[in-house]
Design an enzyme around this catalytic site. Structure first.
Site, short mmCIF file in Angstrom:
data_model
loop_
_atom_site.label_atom_id
_atom_site.label_comp_id
_atom_site.label_asym_id
_atom_site.label_seq_id
_atom_site.Cartn_x
_atom_site.Cartn_y
_atom_site.Cartn_z
N GLU A 114 0.63 -1.02 -0.17
CA GLU A 114 -0.06 0.04 0.09
C GLU A 114 0.93 1.25 -0.01
O GLU A 114 1.90 1.37 0.72
CB GLU A 114 -0.98 0.16 1.19
CG GLU A 114 -1.80 1.32 1.35
CD GLU A 114 -3.00 1.45 2.28
OE1 GLU A 114 -2.86 0.58 3.21
OE2 GLU A 114 -3.57 2.26 2.28
N ASP A 167 -11.95 0.19 1.15
CA ASP A 167 -11.19 0.11 2.27
C ASP A 167 -11.91 0.65 3.48
O ASP A 167 -12.96 0.99 3.73
CB ASP A 167 -10.43 1.67 1.86
CG ASP A 167 -8.82 1.52 2.86
OD1 ASP A 167 -8.76 0.60 3.77
OD2 ASP A 167 -8.27 2.50 2.81
N GLU A 192 -6.51 -5.41 7.45
CA GLU A 192 -5.08 -4.35 7.82
C GLU A 192 -5.01 -4.41 9.41
O GLU A 192 -6.20 -4.92 9.98
CB GLU A 192 -5.55 -2.88 7.07
CG GLU A 192 -6.63 -2.29 7.80
CD GLU A 192 -6.78 -1.27 6.95
OE1 GLU A 192 -6.16 -0.70 6.17
OE2 GLU A 192 -7.68 -0.20 7.60
N GLU A 205 -7.73 2.27 -3.79
CA GLU A 205 -8.44 2.05 -2.61
C GLU A 205 -9.56 3.04 -2.08
O GLU A 205 -9.17 4.50 -2.26
CB GLU A 205 -7.54 1.68 -1.39
CG GLU A 205 -6.97 0.61 -1.21
CD GLU A 205 -6.00 0.28 0.04
OE1 GLU A 205 -6.25 0.90 0.98
OE2 GLU A 205 -5.15 -0.64 0.08
N ASN A 223 -4.60 5.25 -2.18
CA ASN A 223 -5.76 5.74 -1.48
C ASN A 223 -6.28 6.81 -2.37
O ASN A 223 -5.61 7.94 -2.90
CB ASN A 223 -5.56 5.98 -0.24
CG ASN A 223 -5.25 5.38 0.69
OD1 ASN A 223 -5.81 4.35 1.39
ND2 ASN A 223 -3.85 4.93 1.13
P1 C2E Z 1 -5.40 3.77 5.68
O1 C2E Z 1 -5.68 3.74 4.11
O2 C2E Z 1 -6.26 3.22 6.50
O3 C2E Z 1 -3.92 3.43 5.78
C1 C2E Z 1 -3.53 2.41 6.76
C2 C2E Z 1 -2.68 3.12 8.07
O4 C2E Z 1 -2.63 2.25 8.96
C3 C2E Z 1 -1.52 3.85 7.82
O5 C2E Z 1 -1.13 5.19 8.37
C4 C2E Z 1 -0.53 2.74 8.22
O6 C2E Z 1 0.72 3.34 8.66
C5 C2E Z 1 -1.49 2.24 9.38
N1 C2E Z 1 -1.27 0.81 9.63
C6 C2E Z 1 -0.52 0.02 8.93
N2 C2E Z 1 -0.36 -1.36 9.82
C7 C2E Z 1 -0.62 -1.18 11.06
C8 C2E Z 1 -0.82 -1.80 12.26
O7 C2E Z 1 -0.28 -3.04 12.44
N3 C2E Z 1 -1.36 -1.04 13.33
C9 C2E Z 1 -1.51 0.10 13.16
N4 C2E Z 1 -2.08 0.86 14.53
N5 C2E Z 1 -1.62 0.97 12.25
C10 C2E Z 1 -1.19 0.52 11.14
P2 C2E Z 1 -0.75 6.34 7.76
O8 C2E Z 1 0.16 6.05 6.84
O9 C2E Z 1 -0.77 7.47 8.78
O10 C2E Z 1 -2.23 6.86 6.97
C11 C2E Z 1 -3.31 7.21 7.44
C12 C2E Z 1 -4.50 7.42 6.44
O11 C2E Z 1 -4.05 8.57 5.70
C13 C2E Z 1 -4.62 6.35 5.67
O12 C2E Z 1 -5.43 5.25 6.27
C14 C2E Z 1 -5.34 6.98 4.65
O13 C2E Z 1 -6.71 6.92 4.71
C15 C2E Z 1 -4.59 8.22 4.22
N6 C2E Z 1 -3.82 8.47 3.16
C16 C2E Z 1 -2.48 7.95 3.40
N7 C2E Z 1 -1.71 8.18 2.16
C17 C2E Z 1 -2.82 8.73 1.36
C18 C2E Z 1 -2.93 9.11 -0.07
O14 C2E Z 1 -1.82 9.01 -0.93
N8 C2E Z 1 -4.06 9.87 -0.51
C19 C2E Z 1 -4.83 9.74 0.33
N9 C2E Z 1 -6.23 10.54 -0.31
N10 C2E Z 1 -5.14 9.37 1.72
C20 C2E Z 1 -3.77 8.94 2.03
CA CA Z 2 -7.68 1.48 6.25
CA CA Z 3 -5.99 2.41 2.67
#
Ligand code: C2E
Ligand code: CA
Ligand code: CA
Length: 390
Positions: A170, A290, A347, A260, A228
Site C-alpha cells: 500500500e 477500504d 489491515e 482503495e 488511496n
Molecule cells: P489507511 O488507508 O487506513 O492506511 C493504513 C494506515 O494504517 C497507515 O497509516 C498505516 O501506517 C497504518 N497501519 C498499518 N499497519 C498498522 C498496524 O499494524 N497497526 C496500526 N495501528 N496501524 C497500522 P498512515 O500512513 O498514517 O495513513 C493514514 C491514513 O491517511 C490512511 O489510512 C489513508 O486514509 C490516508 N492516506 C495515506 N496516504 C494517502 C494518499 O496518498 N491519499 C489519500 N487520499 N489518503 C492517504
Molecule cells: Ca484502512
Molecule cells: Ca488504505
C-alpha cells in the site's frame, strides 16, 4: 520518576484494590471516588487513568469528554459492570475524541487480568513536556510543499496468506517537512481535502507509485501497489482515461494498480462514482473497498459496485485476539468476500496469533506492523527480496 496512575471509581473498595495492584506494578497512584473532584484537581500529568463508566455524580462518558477537551495524553483503561457492548461504545467514543485507549475491564474482573493489563502498558517516560502538537498547515504551505516536491511515498508490504509468492504494497503519502521532519497524512490530508489540493496530491502519489513500480519490474520484482483515492478525485469524469494514459506511459499492466476507496467516500454521490469506478474496472484496474465495516454500505451497494477486494478495517482486526465480537465480524466479512468472489485483505495485523486466525478463516492477504511498517521505496525492495527469499 515513577509513572502516575489515577483511579476514578465511586466504589471505594474496588478503587483501593486497583490502587494496590498498580502500586505493586510500580505506579505512583491517586484515587478519586468522585469524578467531580477529579476534574477539579486534574493537572494533565497522569500516565494512566483507570475510569469507571457508571458513577453517580458525573458518569464516565462525561469524564471522557472532559479529558478530550484537556487534550489528555494518558492511557485510558475503562471499567464497567455493563455488558461488553457498552464498553465497546465508550471505547470507540474515547478513540474518536483523540484519547489513547489502553484496554477495558468488565466487572467483576480477576486481579491477574488487571495485572496483565497494567504490565502490558507501554509507558512513555514523560520528559514532562506535553506532546508537541503542530497546527495543521495552511492551504498555501501545503500547495508549496506539493510544488517543491516535499511529498514522498512510503510503501507498506501486503503479504499473502495463501502461499502465493506475489509482492504487494500500500502506498502511503508522507511529507518531508524542512522544519518538522517526516509527517504522516493525518496532519495534512484534511487541509488537502478542504482546499481543493487533494487531486494534485493524488496525482503526485500516482506518478511516484507508477514510476517506482516500473523500476521494480525492471529489477525483477513485480509489485502490485494500492493507492488511496479520495471521494473528490473519484468524481473527475476523465479519471479512467488519465490513469489509463499514465499506466501506458510507464508500461505497466493495469492489474498492478489497486485503487482503495473508503466506504464513506463511495456513499457520496454514489451514481457518479459508480460510473467512474465501473470504467476503471473495465480497464483492468483493481478496486478495493477500504476500512470496510466502519461505513454504511449495504450489501446491495457492495454487490452493485465493481470491487475486486474488501479491506477489513483495522479496528476489528486488531481486536480479534481478545474480543469475540470483533473476531465474529472479521469472519463474517471474510465469508462475505468469498461469497461475492472478492479477495479479502486484513489491515492492522500486529500479532502472530491474529495472522494465524486470519489464515484459518481464509483471508487472502494481510498488512500490519507484525510484518513491517511503511518504509521508503529502497528499504521496501530489500525487505521483499528477503521476505520472498530471493
Ligand atoms: P489507511 O488507508 O487506513 O492506511 C493504513 C494506515 O494504517 C497507515 O497509516 C498505516 O501506517 C497504518 N497501519 C498499518 N499497519 C498498522 C498496524 O499494524 N497497526 C496500526 N495501528 N496501524 C497500522 P498512515 O500512513 O498514517 O495513513 C493514514 C491514513 O491517511 C490512511 O489510512 C489513508 O486514509 C490516508 N492516506 C495515506 N496516504 C494517502 C494518499 O496518498 N491519499 C489519500 N487520499 N489518503 C492517504
Ligand atoms: Ca484502512
Ligand atoms: Ca488504505
Amino acid at each position: 520518576m515513577k509513572p502516575q496512575l489515577i483511579v476514578i471509581d465511586d466504589e471505594a473498595d474496588l478503587g483501593s484494590l486497583v490502587c494496590d495492584v498498580a502500586e505493586q506494578s510500580g505506579f505512583d497512584v491517586s484515587q478519586y471516588t468522585s469524578a467531580r473532584h477529579f476534574m477539579q484537581q486534574y493537572d494533565n500529568c497522569a500516565d494512566v487513568i483507570v475510569l469507571d463508566l457508571m458513577m453517580p455524580d458525573i458518569d464516565g462518558i462525561e469524564v471522557i469528554r472532559f479529558l478530550s477537551q484537556q487534550q489528555c495524553t494518558a492511557q485510558i483503561i475503562l471499567m464497567s459492570g455493563f455488558d461488553s457492548s457498552v464498553l465497546h461504545s465508550a471505547q470507540k467514543l474515547a478513540g474518536e475524541r483523540g484519547l489513547s485507549f489502553a484496554g477495558s475491564l468488565t466487572k467483576p474482573f480477576r486481579l491477574p487480568q488487571l495485572m496483565e493489563l497494567l504490565d502490558s502498558l507501554e509507558i512513555k517516560t514523560r520528559s514532562h513536556s506535553p506532546r508537541t502538537i503542530i497546527d495543521p498547515p495552511s492551504a498555501n504551505e501545503l500547495k508549496l510543499a506539493i510544488e517543491n516536491d516535499e511529498l514522498t511515498v512510503f510503501f507498506q508490504p501486503k503479504v499473502s496468506l495463501n502461499g502465493d509468492q506475489k509482492a504487494a504494497a500500500e502506498a502511503l503519502v508522507r511529507w518531508q517537512h524542512p522544519d518538522h521532519g517526516l509527517l504522516t497524512p493525518d496532519y495534512f490530508i484534511d487541509t488537502a481535502e478542504q482546499n481543493d489540493l487533494i487531486d494534485s496530491l493524488t496525482w503526485v502519489v500516482l506518478r511516484q507509485v507508477m514510476s517506482q513500480c516500473s523500476q521494480w519490474h525492471d529489477q525483477g520484482l513485480g509489485v502490485q501497489v494500492a493507492v488511496n483515492m479520495s471521494a473528490h478525485t473519484l468524481k473527475e469524469l476523465n479519471l479512467p482515461e488519465q490513469i489509463g494514459n499514465m499506466l501506458q506511459q510507464y508500461a505497466l499492466d493495469p492489474s498492478h494498480l489497486v485503487l482503495e476507496v473508503t466506504e464513506t467516500a463511495l456513499m457520496e454521490e454514489l451514481i457518479k462514482s459508480l460510473d467512474i469506478l465501473t470504467r476503471l474496472r473495465m480497464r483492468g484496474i483493481r478496486l478495493s473497498i477500504d476500512d470496510f465495516g466502519t461505513g454504511y454500505s449495504s450489501l446491495i451497494q457492495l454487490y452493485r459496485a465493481p470491487f475486486s477486494e474488501i479491506k477489513i478495517d483495522r479496528s476489528f482486526v486488531s481486536e480479534m485476539d481478545n474480543d469475540r465480537e470483533a473476531a465474529t465480524i472479521v469472519q463474517t466479512i471474510i465469508d462475505l468476500g468469498k461469497n461475492l468472489n472478492m479477495k479479502t485483505v486484513a489491515e492492522g495485523v500486529e500479532t502472530e496469533a491474529c495472522k494465524e486466525k486470519l489464515k484459518t478463516l481464509g483471508c487472502e492477504q494481510a498488512q500490519g506492523y507484525l510484518f513491517a511498517r511503511p518504509m521508503p521505496a529502497g528499504e521496501f525492495f530489500k525487505w521483499y527480496q528477503k521476505y520472498l527469499g530471493l
